[in-house]
Design a protein around this motif. Structure first.
Motif, PDB file in Angstrom:
ATOM      1  N   GLU A   1       0.856  -1.182   0.000  1.00  0.00           N
ATOM      2  CA  GLU A   1       0.000   0.000   0.000  1.00  0.00           C
ATOM      3  C   GLU A   1       0.892   1.232   0.000  1.00  0.00           C
ATOM      4  OE1 GLU A   1      -2.770   2.165   3.256  1.00  0.00           O
ATOM      5  OE2 GLU A   1      -3.477   0.168   2.637  1.00  0.00           O
ATOM      6  N   LEU A   2       0.713   2.085  -1.010  1.00  0.00           N
ATOM      7  CA  LEU A   2       1.544   3.271  -1.180  1.00  0.00           C
ATOM      8  C   LEU A   2       0.672   4.507  -1.014  1.00  0.00           C
ATOM      9  CD1 LEU A   2       4.342   4.401  -2.013  1.00  0.00           C
ATOM     10  CD2 LEU A   2       3.500   4.410  -4.370  1.00  0.00           C
ATOM     11  N   VAL A   3       1.030   5.350  -0.053  1.00  0.00           N
ATOM     12  CA  VAL A   3       0.308   6.606   0.152  1.00  0.00           C
ATOM     13  C   VAL A   3       0.676   7.556  -0.987  1.00  0.00           C
ATOM     14  CG1 VAL A   3      -0.053   8.580   1.677  1.00  0.00           C
ATOM     15  CG2 VAL A   3       0.270   6.283   2.642  1.00  0.00           C
ATOM     16  N   LEU A   4      -0.356   8.070  -1.661  1.00  0.00           N
ATOM     17  CA  LEU A   4      -0.126   8.910  -2.830  1.00  0.00           C
ATOM     18  C   LEU A   4       0.085  10.360  -2.404  1.00  0.00           C
ATOM     19  CD1 LEU A   4      -2.771   7.439  -5.288  1.00  0.00           C
ATOM     20  CD2 LEU A   4      -0.320   7.010  -5.213  1.00  0.00           C
ATOM     21  N   THR A   5       1.249  10.866  -2.698  1.00  0.00           N
ATOM     22  CA  THR A   5       1.597  12.263  -2.462  1.00  0.00           C
ATOM     23  C   THR A   5       2.088  12.842  -3.770  1.00  0.00           C
ATOM     24  OG1 THR A   5       3.891  11.775  -1.898  1.00  0.00           O
ATOM     25  CG2 THR A   5       2.291  11.653  -0.096  1.00  0.00           C
ATOM     26  N   PRO A   6       2.196  14.178  -3.861  1.00  0.00           N
ATOM     27  CA  PRO A   6       2.742  14.753  -5.086  1.00  0.00           C
ATOM     28  C   PRO A   6       4.112  14.208  -5.440  1.00  0.00           C
ATOM     29  CG  PRO A   6       1.674  16.451  -3.788  1.00  0.00           C
ATOM     30  CD  PRO A   6       1.665  15.209  -2.950  1.00  0.00           C
ATOM     31  N   GLN A   7       4.883  13.780  -4.443  1.00  0.00           N
ATOM     32  CA  GLN A   7       6.220  13.260  -4.708  1.00  0.00           C
ATOM     33  C   GLN A   7       6.181  11.904  -5.439  1.00  0.00           C
ATOM     34  OE1 GLN A   7       5.337  14.599  -1.639  1.00  0.00           O
ATOM     35  NE2 GLN A   7       6.299  16.528  -2.315  1.00  0.00           N
ATOM     36  N   GLU A   8       5.026  11.213  -5.389  1.00  0.00           N
ATOM     37  CA  GLU A   8       4.924   9.922  -6.063  1.00  0.00           C
ATOM     38  C   GLU A   8       4.586  10.071  -7.542  1.00  0.00           C
ATOM     39  OE1 GLU A   8       5.922   7.318  -4.601  1.00  0.00           O
ATOM     40  OE2 GLU A   8       6.105   8.342  -2.677  1.00  0.00           O
ATOM     41  N   ASP A   9       4.224  11.282  -7.980  1.00  0.00           N
ATOM     42  CA  ASP A   9       3.919  11.490  -9.392  1.00  0.00           C
ATOM     43  C   ASP A   9       5.164  11.217 -10.240  1.00  0.00           C
ATOM     44  OD1 ASP A   9       2.243  12.238 -11.535  1.00  0.00           O
ATOM     45  OD2 ASP A   9       3.220  14.204 -11.597  1.00  0.00           O
ATOM     46  N   THR A  10       5.010  10.438 -11.291  1.00  0.00           N
ATOM     47  CA  THR A  10       6.049   9.982 -12.233  1.00  0.00           C
ATOM     48  C   THR A  10       7.018   8.985 -11.599  1.00  0.00           C
ATOM     49  OG1 THR A  10       7.717  11.726 -11.817  1.00  0.00           O
ATOM     50  CG2 THR A  10       5.943  12.233 -13.394  1.00  0.00           C
ATOM     51  N   ALA A  11       6.759   8.535 -10.376  1.00  0.00           N
ATOM     52  CA  ALA A  11       7.645   7.538  -9.764  1.00  0.00           C
ATOM     53  C   ALA A  11       7.517   6.210 -10.513  1.00  0.00           C
ATOM     54  CB  ALA A  11       7.306   7.346  -8.293  1.00  0.00           C
ATOM     55  N   LEU A  12       8.635   5.502 -10.674  1.00  0.00           N
ATOM     56  CA  LEU A  12       8.652   4.193 -11.335  1.00  0.00           C
ATOM     57  C   LEU A  12       8.538   3.115 -10.257  1.00  0.00           C
ATOM     58  CD1 LEU A  12       8.988   2.454 -13.897  1.00  0.00           C
ATOM     59  CD2 LEU A  12      11.454   2.488 -13.456  1.00  0.00           C
TER      60      LEU A  12
END
Length: 453
Positions: free
Chosen positions: A308-319
């Motif tokens: 389970e990954l908490v979605l934050t702006p930092q996760e945008d475009t993460a591979l």
């Protein structure tokens, strides 16, 4: 122990024609489990000679002549009682000798069963697609024991096994050896193979020989196959696909299910090349398969890593990458996804003068922090929407988009002070509005002097 039954007193009368001595009841051959009891019956009519029992040609018990019953009882039979028994009546001057024979066969249960080279309950590792020989030995039975093989509790056809019998090291017993050849498939992983001894002493209670002591049933040995294969079976990915997004502040659930794979695979999640999660677990589920029109339902094991990954702006475009490996794989199996996270701007700001003269032009700029996708800006002045604003969108260094909007509005000379100005930023993907409000003082020049009474 041998016991001879009682006879009646002899009758002293001539024996001619129909009065010759003869058997009315003859002893019958019988099988008895070691420790059991046997009764051999012998009834003679018009007995004149002396009666006796013999075993393998040797006299056991001798009685005088007469007509009567001559029964031989064997209690607690052992191998020494195994052989041919004869009820004999000797001749007289008027009657020839007579005799009747029967065999007593003492049967003994096998002393043990084993799958050669493996202990009962052992796990046998074998590569998928190879041939495996399982040899089963059943020792010390009389008569020679037989063997039945089972897969997962279901009987296998006898033609799949190759059996042989030899004289046992124990006296008057036999050993049986049976070979089963298994062409291993991934479906054999975790399946038990059982060798069961078949023997009259191990039969079900309904078919046990009468008067036999109770025997353990069944007698068997089992091994379980562990089929090694480098690649897991069916995979099932639940993940965000490239181009699909999740809302910031929420959670993305990434599951990778792997059916099979032996040795047990490791399932690892990586984020931008860095290890994120290595919590691999095993679970079971009901599965079904069809073979020749018949559906089989069973329990299948799967290896799972649910992250389970908490979605934050930092996760945008993460591979996000999942790697699967075990000891037989030369290179790990890889699946990946690039995350797209939708989020509203965290804030908006308004730049411009704190006061403006009546009749002058008011110039204001509203700018958002980064968002994805770009936010749209709407202006209101004193609650009325301003139509002549101009917006510019630019890429932000953090990866999102910054929207700025400029508005120029002439302030009416009769405008009420202060003016209430609001900038609204809307992210269309998450339907979230961010507002910023400011007030601007309207100034006017002094008017002509007025005299008051």
């Amino acid at each position: 122990m041998l016991t001879l039954g009682l006879s009646s007193e002899p009758l002293r009368k001539g024996a001619t024609g129909s009065h010759l001595q003869k058997f009315t009841v003859r002893p019958e051959s019988v099988e008895v489990v070691e420790g059991g009891d046997v009764l051999l019956t012998c009834v003679v009519e018009n007995q004149q000679g002396k009666a006796q029992w013999t075993k393998d040609g040797f006299a056991l018990v001798r009685r005088g002549g007469g007509a009567g019953e001559h029964h031989l009882a064997i209690t607690g039979a052992t191998l020494t009682e195994d052989g041919e028994y004869q009820c004999q009546v000797g001749p007289t001057s008027v009657s020839p000798p007579i005799w009747a024979a029967a065999n007593v066969t003492v049967i003994l249960p096998p002393s043990g069963v084993s799958i050669v080279g493996w202990g009962d309950g052992a796990q046998v590792e074998v590569l998928a697609g190879t041939s495996l020989n399982l040899d089963c030995e059943v020792l010390g039975g009389r008569p020679a024991p037989r063997v039945a093989w089972m897969r997962g509790g279901a009987p296998l056809p006898p033609e799949l096994q190759d059996d042989s019998t030899r004289v046992s090291s124990e006296p008057r017993r036999w050993d049986t050896r049976s070979r089963l050849t298994v062409n291993t498939l991934p479906a054999d992983d975790g399946v038990p193979y059982t060798c069961r001894a078949l023997h009259p002493t191990l039969a079900s209670p309904a078919t046990l020989i009468p008067n036999a002591p109770s025997q353990p049933s069944p007698m068997e040995a089992t091994v379980t196959l562990s089929v090694l294969r480098e690649s897991p079976g069916a995979t099932n990915h639940h993940r965000l696909h490239p181009g699909r997004g999740g809302r910031g502040g929420g959670a993305a659930h990434h599951h990778l299910y792997l059916q099979g794979g032996n040795p047990r695979p490791w399932v690892l999640w990586y984020r931008n090349g860095n290890l994120l999660d290595d919590t691999t677990t095993t679970s079971s589920f009901l599965s079904s398969s069809s073979d020749g029109g018949q559906e089989e339902v069973g329990v299948a094991k799967v290896v799972v890593n649910a992250h389970e990954l908490v979605l934050t702006p930092q996760e945008d475009t993460a591979l996000l990458e999942c790697r699967v490996s075990n000891d037989l794989l030369k290179e790990p199996l890889v699946a990946n996804v690039t995350l797209t996270v939708y989020y509203a701007p965290a804030s908006v700001s308004i730049r411009g003068p704190a006061q403006v003269g009546a009749g002058d032009t008011l110039n204001l700029t509203c700018e958002t922090s980064d968002s994805n996708p770009p936010a749209s800006i709407t202006w209101t002045l004193q609650g009325e929407v301003v139509e002549n604003s101009k917006s510019v969108v630019a890429k932000d260094g953090a990866g999102g988009w910054v929207t700025s909007s400029r508005v120029s509005q002439r302030v009416d000379s009769a405008a009420v002070s202060p003016l209430r100005v609001e900038c609204r930023a809307l992210n269309p993907a998450v339907e979230q509005v961010i507002r910023r409000t400011t007030t601007i003082t309207v100034t006017r020049p002094a008017g002509p002097p007025v005299f008051q009474d």
